[in-house]
Write an enzyme that holds these catalytic residues in place. Structure first.
Site, PDB file in Angstrom:
ATOM      1  N   GLN A 157       0.775  -1.243   0.000  1.00 23.84           N
ATOM      2  CA  GLN A 157       0.000   0.000   0.000  1.00 23.84           C
ATOM      3  C   GLN A 157       0.812   1.302   0.000  1.00 23.84           C
ATOM      4  OE1 GLN A 157      -3.508   2.283   2.555  1.00 23.84           O
ATOM      5  NE2 GLN A 157      -3.141   0.162   3.018  1.00 23.84           N
TER       6      GLN A 157
ATOM      7  N   GLU B   2       1.461  -1.458   8.258  1.00 15.34           N
ATOM      8  CA  GLU B   2       0.625  -0.369   8.780  1.00 15.34           C
ATOM      9  C   GLU B   2       0.560  -0.250  10.317  1.00 15.34           C
ATOM     10  OE1 GLU B   2      -1.551   2.058   7.206  1.00 15.34           O
ATOM     11  OE2 GLU B   2      -1.610   2.639   9.293  1.00 15.34           O
TER      12      GLU B   2
ATOM     13  N   ASP C 167       0.597   3.561   6.089  1.00  8.17           N
ATOM     14  CA  ASP C 167       0.792   3.223   4.676  1.00  8.17           C
ATOM     15  C   ASP C 167       0.536   4.405   3.738  1.00  8.17           C
ATOM     16  OD1 ASP C 167       1.627   0.643   5.012  1.00  8.17           O
ATOM     17  OD2 ASP C 167      -0.359  -0.221   4.874  1.00  8.17           O
TER      18      ASP C 167
ATOM     19  N   GLY D  11      -7.970  19.638  20.771  1.00  9.01           N
ATOM     20  CA  GLY D  11      -7.399  20.955  20.518  1.00  9.01           C
ATOM     21  C   GLY D  11      -7.992  21.929  21.528  1.00  9.01           C
ATOM     22  N   GLY D  12      -8.130  23.168  21.124  1.00  6.66           N
ATOM     23  CA  GLY D  12      -8.682  24.171  22.029  1.00  6.66           C
ATOM     24  C   GLY D  12     -10.204  24.085  22.136  1.00  6.66           C
TER      25      GLY D  12
END
Ligand code: CAO
Length: 424
Positions: free
Chosen positions: A19, A142, A174, A256-257
């Site tokens: 892949q 992978e 991959d 995140g924020g």
């Protein structure tokens, strides 16, 4: 179909398999490069026969990663096969490979030898780990890369029944590495136009995964400094998780924020994907209160700042979940989109396959195939204003062997000899 594809004229030897490599060269082929897949005679890329759904036909694993290419069979361990590959190297711009560590050298195609054959050659490689790394000798697939690159340790739940490092089904190891390699190849190609010289471009799967886990490394650095991570709603900072001193698995947290979570919708008891992802964007708090019919939350200090909300953020998600419990995921999103709230339904592969917008944009395409009839695949995720890549079928094993040899200048008699020697 565009005939103005910018990579037209670039010749690529696609010495890749499975892949990571094929994903890279497929993208370059979509954009016009002449990609010649070099495969072992008789068997070819192992994915041709892996997880077959149609007896005797190339498996989807192969067809979905090798469209728009030509196929040449070549035994590069035979002298006749080696000589053909050498000629190809002399006449190509790029060679891409993702064999196990040292395999190309053992075949006799060291970087030094390739440079001698063609000083302008760009040799692009995927390996599990980078050159000189203490694991450079390891073969990698992978999920191994997801573990080595930091993704697995930060995915899933930290404690409890379903805890433990978890693999993502997105091909972070991959295809993601292949995409990084494609950027490297194009950069080296532009460099070559300025200097006339090729170079070796390498991306390790560990590095490519880590590059996508950049914000998790950010969290480790913050954790080292601050001792907790405020945005992980399931772990208010007085809890044990942060005592381990490593970034915990974030489950479905926003990361995140902006706190976010996956919320159940109508039918979740029987439909495994009756959910939406809901994000509490700081400046959208007012609209969220309006959408939920909770105007009193707008001025309540326990609700109207991120710090006020954080200690009971899971209760807030619970309230939103109650609000959508009688709405399908599509109805819920239709309500929240009017308030500009970042959200989306959780979509299954089946829904994506039949999605009208994805069909219209070319992100899901149907491709005619000589043996299978036709197959669906994921088209180019990159859209251009001046061209539309046309996805064509993956080649049959060795479909273009004679054609490619003839283009290299081999006569019909020489081609017959190569066949007789079982070099092609
Ligand atoms: N003619 C003759 N020999 C050929 C050939 C050809 N056309 N194509 C491949 N070979 C030979 C190689 O030279 C190698 O021979 P030696 O080991 O004797 O030198 C042999 O085939 C096996 O190659 P390999 O080591 O790449 O294959 P594998 O199935 O054992 O390993 C994989 C597969 C993916 C683990 C390994 O290739 C790898 O680690 N690649 C780098 C990382 C990577 O890309 N992984 C992602 C794959 S996508 O999930």
């Amino acid at each position: 179909m565009s005939d103005n594809l910018p990579l037209k004229g670039i010749k690529i030897i696609d010495f890749t398999h499975v892949q990571a490599g094929p994903a890279c060269t497929q993208m370059l082929a979509w954009f016009g490069a002449d990609v010649i897949k070099v495969e072992r005679p008789g068997s070819g890329d192992v994915t041709r026969s892996q997880l077959r759904d149609v007896p005797g036909a190339d498996a989807l694993y192969f067809t979905m990663l090798n469209s728009n290419k030509r196929s040449l069979t070549l035994d590069t361990k035979k002298p006749e096969g080696k000589a053909i590959l050498e000629k190809m190297i002399q006449e190509s711009d790029v060679m891409v490979e993702n064999f196990g560590p040292g395999a190309l050298d053992r075949m006799g195609f060291t970087w030094e030898h390739i440079q001698k054959l063609n000083p302008g050659m760009i040799l692009a490689s995927v390996k599990g780990f980078s050159d000189g790394h203490h694991y450079e000798d390891l073969k990698v697939y992978e999920n191994v890369a997801q573990c080595a690159g930091g993704a697995a340790s930060t995915t899933g739940y930290w404690k409890g029944e379903n805890s433990g490092p978890t693999i993502s089904s997105a091909a972070l190891g991959d295809s993601n590495t292949g995409m990084h390699l494609a950027i490297g190849i194009l950069t080296a190609y532009i460099g070559k136009q300025k200097t006339g010289k090729g170079q070796k471009v390498a991306v390790s799967m560990q590095d490519a995964v880590l590059n996508l886990c950049r914000v998790k490394m950010r969290d480790q650095l913050r954790l080292d400094k601050v001792g907790y991570l405020e945005e992980y709603p399931q772990y208010p900072h007085e809890m044990d998780a942060f005592k381990d001193g490593v970034v915990p698995r974030g489950a479905n947290a926003g990361g995140g924020g902006q706190p976010g979570w996956i919320l159940k919708c109508k039918g979740w008891e029987t439909d495994p994907n009756a959910y939406i992802y809901f994000t509490i964007q700081g400046h959208a708090w007012g609209p969220i209160c309006d959408a939920l019919g909770r105007p009193e939350w707008k001025d309540d200090p326990a609700y109207n700042t991120p710090a006020g909300r954080q200690p009971h953020i899971m209760d807030i998600f619970g309230t939103i979940e109650k609000f959508i419990s009688d709405k399908t995921k599509y109805e819920a999103v239709d309500i929240f989109r009017k308030f500009d709230i970042p959200c989306a339904p959780v979509l299954s592969m089946k829904e994506l396959l039949h999605d009208k917008s994805l069909r219209a944009s070319g992100s899901i395409v149907e491709v005619p195939h000589k043996v299978r009839g036709s197959y669906f695949t994921v088209g180019s995720p990159i859209k251009f204003s001046g061209m539309k890549p046309n996805v064509t079928a993956s080649p049959l094993l060795g479909e273009h062997t004679d054609e490619v040899l003839a283009e290299l200048g081999y006569s019909a008699a020489q081609i017959a000899e190569a066949h007789a020697a079982k070099a092609v």
